[in-house]
Design a protein around this motif. Structure first.
Motif, PDB file in Angstrom:
ATOM      1  N   ALA A 294     -38.990 -19.477  56.760  1.00 54.66           N
ATOM      2  CA  ALA A 294     -38.031 -19.044  57.776  1.00 54.66           C
ATOM      3  C   ALA A 294     -36.657 -19.646  57.518  1.00 54.66           C
ATOM      4  O   ALA A 294     -35.639 -18.965  57.657  1.00 54.66           O
ATOM      5  N   LEU A 295     -36.623 -20.914  57.121  1.00 55.00           N
ATOM      6  CA  LEU A 295     -35.359 -21.588  56.826  1.00 55.00           C
ATOM      7  C   LEU A 295     -34.652 -20.913  55.651  1.00 55.00           C
ATOM      8  O   LEU A 295     -33.459 -20.594  55.726  1.00 55.00           O
ATOM      9  N   VAL A 296     -35.391 -20.674  54.577  1.00 56.88           N
ATOM     10  CA  VAL A 296     -34.800 -20.030  53.397  1.00 56.88           C
ATOM     11  C   VAL A 296     -34.371 -18.614  53.729  1.00 56.88           C
ATOM     12  O   VAL A 296     -33.276 -18.181  53.347  1.00 56.88           O
ATOM     13  N   THR A 297     -35.202 -17.884  54.462  1.00 59.80           N
ATOM     14  CA  THR A 297     -34.875 -16.500  54.827  1.00 59.80           C
ATOM     15  C   THR A 297     -33.594 -16.443  55.643  1.00 59.80           C
ATOM     16  O   THR A 297     -32.728 -15.604  55.394  1.00 59.80           O
ATOM     17  N   GLN A 298     -33.483 -17.337  56.590  1.00 58.46           N
ATOM     18  CA  GLN A 298     -32.288 -17.361  57.443  1.00 58.46           C
ATOM     19  C   GLN A 298     -31.033 -17.634  56.609  1.00 58.46           C
ATOM     20  O   GLN A 298     -30.020 -16.957  56.762  1.00 58.46           O
ATOM     21  N   GLU A 299     -31.115 -18.596  55.712  1.00 59.59           N
ATOM     22  CA  GLU A 299     -29.940 -18.954  54.921  1.00 59.59           C
ATOM     23  C   GLU A 299     -29.633 -17.917  53.841  1.00 59.59           C
ATOM     24  O   GLU A 299     -28.475 -17.739  53.463  1.00 59.59           O
ATOM     25  N   ALA A 300     -30.658 -17.228  53.363  1.00 62.27           N
ATOM     26  CA  ALA A 300     -30.452 -16.247  52.295  1.00 62.27           C
ATOM     27  C   ALA A 300     -30.087 -14.860  52.825  1.00 62.27           C
ATOM     28  O   ALA A 300     -29.657 -13.999  52.065  1.00 62.27           O
ATOM     29  N   ARG A 301     -30.231 -14.660  54.122  1.00 58.73           N
ATOM     30  CA  ARG A 301     -29.970 -13.338  54.702  1.00 58.73           C
ATOM     31  C   ARG A 301     -28.541 -12.860  54.428  1.00 58.73           C
ATOM     32  O   ARG A 301     -28.322 -11.715  54.048  1.00 58.73           O
ATOM     33  N   SER A 302     -27.565 -13.720  54.616  1.00 59.68           N
ATOM     34  CA  SER A 302     -26.181 -13.292  54.379  1.00 59.68           C
ATOM     35  C   SER A 302     -25.951 -12.980  52.905  1.00 59.68           C
ATOM     36  O   SER A 302     -25.228 -12.051  52.566  1.00 59.68           O
ATOM     37  N   LEU A 303     -26.601 -13.738  52.042  1.00 56.79           N
ATOM     38  CA  LEU A 303     -26.513 -13.447  50.613  1.00 56.79           C
ATOM     39  C   LEU A 303     -27.127 -12.083  50.319  1.00 56.79           C
ATOM     40  O   LEU A 303     -26.563 -11.281  49.580  1.00 56.79           O
ATOM     41  N   GLY A 304     -28.256 -11.800  50.950  1.00 56.88           N
ATOM     42  CA  GLY A 304     -28.915 -10.512  50.762  1.00 56.88           C
ATOM     43  C   GLY A 304     -28.074  -9.352  51.261  1.00 56.88           C
ATOM     44  O   GLY A 304     -28.020  -8.298  50.633  1.00 56.88           O
ATOM     45  N   LEU A 305     -27.402  -9.549  52.373  1.00 56.62           N
ATOM     46  CA  LEU A 305     -26.531  -8.496  52.904  1.00 56.62           C
ATOM     47  C   LEU A 305     -25.371  -8.225  51.953  1.00 56.62           C
ATOM     48  O   LEU A 305     -24.991  -7.079  51.728  1.00 56.62           O
ATOM     49  N   ALA A 306     -24.822  -9.288  51.390  1.00 57.45           N
ATOM     50  CA  ALA A 306     -23.710  -9.119  50.446  1.00 57.45           C
ATOM     51  C   ALA A 306     -24.173  -8.387  49.189  1.00 57.45           C
ATOM     52  O   ALA A 306     -23.485  -7.483  48.692  1.00 57.45           O
TER      53      ALA A 306
END
Length: 76
Positions: free
Chosen positions: A44-56
């Motif tokens: 969950a921690l990694v997903t939350q932090e990587a979400r903005s990277l994924g959107l970009a």
């Protein structure tokens, strides 16, 4: 065989999201592994932090698809 498949998967991911972005996510995972959390909490921690990277990355891929389609139509 498992090592080969993992290496192939990493190569595919690097191609899809870019090597730099893959390394950023890998660092997020490494950092999460150091935390005293459960596996699902780490994810969950990694997903939350990587979400903005994924959107970009997703936005960049969509823009690339649009530009490719436009250029394909114009070249006819």
């Amino acid at each position: 065989m498992k090592t080969f498949l993992l290496a192939a998967l990493q190569t595919i991911l690097r191609s899809l999201i870019g090597a730099l972005n893959y390394e950023r996510i890998k660092l997020l995972v490494m950092d999460a592994e150091r935390e005293p959390l459960t596996g699902s909490e780490k994810r969950a921690l990694v997903t939350q932090e990587a979400r903005s990277l994924g959107l970009a990355v997703g936005t960049a891929l969509l823009n690339l698809a649009i530009e490719t389609a436009v250029n394909s139509l114009r070249s006819k």
